[in-house]
Design a protein around this motif. Sequence first.
Motif, PDB file in Angstrom:
ATOM      1  N   GLN A   1       0.851  -1.182   0.000  1.00  0.00           N
ATOM      2  CA  GLN A   1       0.000   0.000   0.000  1.00  0.00           C
ATOM      3  C   GLN A   1       0.888   1.234   0.000  1.00  0.00           C
ATOM      4  O   GLN A   1       2.028   1.203   0.444  1.00  0.00           O
ATOM      5  CB  GLN A   1      -0.891   0.030   1.250  1.00  0.00           C
ATOM      6  N   GLU A   2       0.362   2.347  -0.490  1.00  0.00           N
ATOM      7  CA  GLU A   2       1.113   3.589  -0.395  1.00  0.00           C
ATOM      8  C   GLU A   2       1.203   4.004   1.072  1.00  0.00           C
ATOM      9  O   GLU A   2       0.361   3.620   1.893  1.00  0.00           O
ATOM     10  CB  GLU A   2       0.454   4.681  -1.216  1.00  0.00           C
TER      11      GLU A   2
ATOM     12  N   ASP B   1       7.869   7.949   4.846  1.00  0.00           N
ATOM     13  CA  ASP B   1       7.320   8.300   6.165  1.00  0.00           C
ATOM     14  C   ASP B   1       8.291   7.911   7.288  1.00  0.00           C
ATOM     15  O   ASP B   1       7.864   7.628   8.405  1.00  0.00           O
ATOM     16  CB  ASP B   1       5.963   7.619   6.381  1.00  0.00           C
ATOM     17  N   HIS B   2       9.605   7.925   7.002  1.00  0.00           N
ATOM     18  CA  HIS B   2      10.566   7.508   8.027  1.00  0.00           C
ATOM     19  C   HIS B   2      10.642   8.501   9.181  1.00  0.00           C
ATOM     20  O   HIS B   2      11.164   8.159  10.251  1.00  0.00           O
ATOM     21  CB  HIS B   2      11.963   7.317   7.405  1.00  0.00           C
ATOM     22  N   GLU B   3      10.107   9.717   9.009  1.00  0.00           N
ATOM     23  CA  GLU B   3      10.042  10.686  10.100  1.00  0.00           C
ATOM     24  C   GLU B   3       8.655  10.763  10.718  1.00  0.00           C
ATOM     25  O   GLU B   3       8.362  11.699  11.458  1.00  0.00           O
ATOM     26  CB  GLU B   3      10.476  12.065   9.605  1.00  0.00           C
TER      27      GLU B   3
ATOM     28  N   TYR C   1       3.993   1.600   8.345  1.00  0.00           N
ATOM     29  CA  TYR C   1       4.236   0.166   8.174  1.00  0.00           C
ATOM     30  C   TYR C   1       5.734  -0.080   8.027  1.00  0.00           C
ATOM     31  O   TYR C   1       6.436   0.673   7.335  1.00  0.00           O
ATOM     32  CB  TYR C   1       3.496  -0.334   6.940  1.00  0.00           C
ATOM     33  N   ARG C   2       6.232  -1.119   8.686  1.00  0.00           N
ATOM     34  CA  ARG C   2       7.667  -1.422   8.646  1.00  0.00           C
ATOM     35  C   ARG C   2       7.928  -2.902   8.374  1.00  0.00           C
ATOM     36  O   ARG C   2       8.982  -3.430   8.709  1.00  0.00           O
ATOM     37  CB  ARG C   2       8.334  -1.018   9.970  1.00  0.00           C
ATOM     38  N   GLY C   3       6.986  -3.585   7.753  1.00  0.00           N
ATOM     39  CA  GLY C   3       7.159  -5.008   7.495  1.00  0.00           C
ATOM     40  C   GLY C   3       7.934  -5.278   6.212  1.00  0.00           C
ATOM     41  O   GLY C   3       8.548  -4.393   5.607  1.00  0.00           O
ATOM     42  N   GLY C   4       7.855  -6.504   5.774  1.00  0.00           N
ATOM     43  CA  GLY C   4       8.654  -6.936   4.634  1.00  0.00           C
ATOM     44  C   GLY C   4       8.175  -6.432   3.298  1.00  0.00           C
ATOM     45  O   GLY C   4       8.874  -6.597   2.292  1.00  0.00           O
ATOM     46  N   ALA C   5       6.994  -5.802   3.226  1.00  0.00           N
ATOM     47  CA  ALA C   5       6.471  -5.303   1.955  1.00  0.00           C
ATOM     48  C   ALA C   5       6.659  -3.803   1.792  1.00  0.00           C
ATOM     49  O   ALA C   5       5.993  -3.178   0.981  1.00  0.00           O
ATOM     50  CB  ALA C   5       4.989  -5.648   1.825  1.00  0.00           C
TER      51      ALA C   5
END
Length: 345
Positions: free
Chosen positions: A135-136, A185-187, A143-147
């Motif tokens: 997803q965008e 969105d890392h911040e 979200y921080r998973g494998g996708a």
Amino acid sequence: MAEDDVWIAPLSGGRAWRLSADGVSVSHPRFSPDGRWVAWTSGRDGDPEVHVAPADGGESRRLTYWGAPGTRVCGWTPDGRIIAVTSWRQPFYHQTHAYAVPVDGEPAEPMGWGPVGAADIASDGAVALVTVAGQEPAAWKRYRGGATGRLWVRADDGFRRVMADLDGNLDCPVWFAGRPAFLSDHEGIGRLYSVAPDGTDLRRHSAETDFYARHAAGDGDRVVYQAAGDLWLVDGLDAEPARLDVRLAGPRTARHPRPASPYVRDLSCDHTGRAGAVEVHGGVHWITHRDGPARALAATPGVRARLPRVLGDTGEVVWVTDSADGDALEIAAAAGEEQPASRRR
């Protein structure tokens, strides 16, 4: 995009005009490098497909027949073909691969890049892409998973991943002043960033604090993105984002047939067939079938109304309501000045 159609507006702001008039889900419009064409993803015939139309107006043409829910336009190649990703011939809709789609209707050519979520090609042929994201970032916040989306840049020796240590979900790669720009969105909030092709000199170009930056696109020198319903222009590496004052104009498309809401549970027509009572979100409403406003007959918070029925040609409607004492029948006039006072249980 606005009102389920594609619009064109000047970068300086002002009046926009409608390029499509299909009244269906559209997304990802992109200008061709020469400015002659606009390509976009349209669900006019069911599944999303690639459509194109002259930028100065005219009939749109459908170019693909993939029938895959993961199809979307990403941009254009320098030689004037549309870059699109699709899950055609893949087992899952999120496994999308990139194709170059000719405007003249010739078969699309696979790019051979492997799984791709979005991509952009610079005028000198440099490629930036993100691997498939589920997803965008705006729809899959933090979200921080494998996708998560990962940024790759093609060099002379092949693709190389950049910003591998950036803990964010990356999306919408676009070349910007010789650098790959992207949303991340890392911040904590989705913002627009750019980086040197070798992965150094990370810069932030937007400062959203409450709403995610979305749908970044550009022409190589400038980037436009959307945030909280507004369009923003970044006109250079050191430029501050400028809000575009775009005003929609032209006739409304309210008279075009549209699919019914998925939350419509029941419908009862009157004896003329021109109006009816519908149940939507636990309330009962009176609507005309071609045009005009809807009137709420029963829309009390915390009380569900259901199963509306028009009582012949009496001008009244009956429905079931779950009152405090248990289910009951309520009757009211469908329209007119007497409607509010006529309601009885």
